[in-house]
Design a protein around this motif. Sequence first.
Motif, mmCIF file in Angstrom:
data_model
loop_
_atom_site.group_PDB
_atom_site.id
_atom_site.type_symbol
_atom_site.label_atom_id
_atom_site.label_comp_id
_atom_site.label_asym_id
_atom_site.label_seq_id
_atom_site.Cartn_x
_atom_site.Cartn_y
_atom_site.Cartn_z
ATOM 1 N N ASP A 156 0.686 -1.247 -0.043
ATOM 2 C CA ASP A 156 -0.068 0.102 0.004
ATOM 3 C C ASP A 156 0.744 1.224 -0.139
ATOM 4 O O ASP A 156 0.382 2.444 0.255
ATOM 5 C CB ASP A 156 -1.060 -0.030 1.218
ATOM 6 C CG ASP A 156 -1.908 -1.220 1.000
ATOM 7 O OD1 ASP A 156 -2.489 -1.454 0.084
ATOM 8 O OD2 ASP A 156 -2.193 -1.554 2.177
ATOM 9 N N LYS A 157 2.146 1.376 -0.424
ATOM 10 C CA LYS A 157 2.936 2.369 -0.377
ATOM 11 C C LYS A 157 2.962 2.892 -1.726
ATOM 12 O O LYS A 157 2.720 2.263 -2.810
ATOM 13 C CB LYS A 157 4.308 1.864 0.073
ATOM 14 C CG LYS A 157 4.596 1.530 1.409
ATOM 15 C CD LYS A 157 4.265 2.411 2.400
ATOM 16 C CE LYS A 157 4.678 2.146 3.866
ATOM 17 N NZ LYS A 157 4.047 1.036 4.443
ATOM 18 N N ASN A 158 3.154 4.313 -1.771
ATOM 19 C CA ASN A 158 3.255 5.124 -3.115
ATOM 20 C C ASN A 158 4.590 5.066 -3.401
ATOM 21 O O ASN A 158 5.633 5.613 -2.585
ATOM 22 C CB ASN A 158 2.677 6.302 -2.770
ATOM 23 C CG ASN A 158 1.265 6.457 -2.707
ATOM 24 O OD1 ASN A 158 0.484 5.822 -3.602
ATOM 25 N ND2 ASN A 158 0.701 7.342 -1.767
ATOM 26 N N VAL A 159 4.875 4.390 -4.571
ATOM 27 C CA VAL A 159 6.124 4.229 -4.984
ATOM 28 C C VAL A 159 6.351 4.827 -6.389
ATOM 29 O O VAL A 159 5.575 4.581 -7.283
ATOM 30 C CB VAL A 159 6.677 2.615 -5.026
ATOM 31 C CG1 VAL A 159 7.956 2.499 -5.786
ATOM 32 C CG2 VAL A 159 6.534 2.298 -3.759
ATOM 33 N N ILE A 160 7.506 5.449 -6.727
ATOM 34 C CA ILE A 160 7.841 5.842 -8.020
ATOM 35 C C ILE A 160 9.193 5.086 -8.576
ATOM 36 O O ILE A 160 10.066 5.298 -7.571
ATOM 37 C CB ILE A 160 7.809 7.102 -8.235
ATOM 38 C CG1 ILE A 160 8.076 7.800 -9.520
ATOM 39 C CG2 ILE A 160 8.854 8.089 -7.464
ATOM 40 C CD1 ILE A 160 7.671 9.154 -10.000
ATOM 41 N N GLU A 161 9.252 4.721 -9.624
ATOM 42 C CA GLU A 161 10.759 4.315 -10.077
ATOM 43 C C GLU A 161 11.057 5.128 -11.608
ATOM 44 O O GLU A 161 10.396 5.457 -12.253
ATOM 45 C CB GLU A 161 10.671 2.873 -10.897
ATOM 46 C CG GLU A 161 11.881 2.322 -11.235
ATOM 47 C CD GLU A 161 12.004 1.099 -11.801
ATOM 48 O OE1 GLU A 161 13.277 0.611 -12.294
ATOM 49 O OE2 GLU A 161 10.655 0.425 -12.049
ATOM 50 N N LEU A 162 12.318 5.525 -11.137
ATOM 51 C CA LEU A 162 13.003 6.591 -12.304
ATOM 52 C C LEU A 162 13.903 5.514 -13.155
ATOM 53 O O LEU A 162 14.492 4.542 -12.625
ATOM 54 C CB LEU A 162 14.013 7.469 -11.485
ATOM 55 C CG LEU A 162 13.327 8.281 -10.500
ATOM 56 C CD1 LEU A 162 14.241 9.544 -10.186
ATOM 57 C CD2 LEU A 162 12.172 9.089 -11.064
ATOM 58 N N GLY A 163 13.825 5.964 -14.339
ATOM 59 C CA GLY A 163 14.401 5.069 -15.227
ATOM 60 C C GLY A 163 14.232 3.688 -15.311
ATOM 61 O O GLY A 163 14.904 2.684 -15.390
ATOM 62 N N ALA A 164 12.633 3.310 -15.425
ATOM 63 C CA ALA A 164 12.274 1.985 -15.137
ATOM 64 C C ALA A 164 13.013 1.020 -16.104
ATOM 65 O O ALA A 164 12.793 -0.270 -15.989
ATOM 66 C CB ALA A 164 10.789 2.045 -15.046
ATOM 67 N N GLY A 165 13.247 1.389 -17.600
ATOM 68 C CA GLY A 165 13.782 0.368 -18.585
ATOM 69 C C GLY A 165 13.013 -0.475 -18.894
ATOM 70 O O GLY A 165 11.696 -0.254 -19.463
ATOM 71 N N THR A 166 13.162 -1.688 -18.389
ATOM 72 C CA THR A 166 12.351 -2.928 -18.935
ATOM 73 C C THR A 166 11.170 -3.112 -18.079
ATOM 74 O O THR A 166 10.302 -3.948 -18.051
ATOM 75 C CB THR A 166 13.490 -4.322 -19.294
ATOM 76 O OG1 THR A 166 13.935 -4.506 -17.754
ATOM 77 C CG2 THR A 166 14.325 -4.089 -20.265
#
Length: 248
Positions: free
Chosen positions: A86-96
């Motif tokens: 339930d955490k808000n997460v962002i990935e930078l440069g997610a690629g594949t």
Amino acid sequence: MESSQTKANEDTKEGAAADAELAKAIMTRCFRPSVIGVEAWEGYMFSDQQIKIKESTDVYGAVLWPSAPVLCHFLETNQDKYNLTDKNVIELGAGTGLVTIVASLLGAKVTSTDLPDVLGNLQYNVMRNTKDRCKYIPLVTELIWGQEVEQRFPRATHRFDYILAADVVYAHPYLDELMETFDHLCQENTQILWAMRFRLDPENSFVDRFQQRFHLEELYNLPSLSIKLYRAWRRDTRAQQDQREAAA
């Protein structure tokens, strides 16, 4: 003196053994198809799920680099301390999309970002591996570091518990923009989990500059893979940041 040297040698051997064991555990997550079909893919096992990743070799950012499995292994094996449910997460440069997929399988609400020319392959992998498997459908969206970050992710409405990043730091010309993006997205209670492979001097100088804005804790050090994994959090509150910017 001899006793100290002996202890140092023993510590070095223990460190090398731990590195080798951890690196082996991470690498065993990867598997390849027994029969080569029309579509080439690489497989991973995380969260008791088989994940199939398609790469796009004509786009640099759509290739899976080794820091991603390291970060995924950490997320899965450290859920007691870094619970993504339930955490808000962002990935930078997610690629594949491997990190996005694993974070989603672990229960996070993930925003997966990368450059426009990577999004097609990223969206394909994310949807292929999360459909009907995850509590939250990941959002795949464009993010060009340093450009319209406030407009796309206003700080008042976009608060992330975690920023995930794997192999976003290498000898590219956008390290300053990446730094500003980290700075914008990382608020007072945000934690950054960042894996990187050391290749050239710019990575080392980026880490030095990064530490001027963020506290940095080393979680993994894998010399056999030339990879380190860090946890980071900002050094000041937003009010202090605004004061600093006003004075500049």
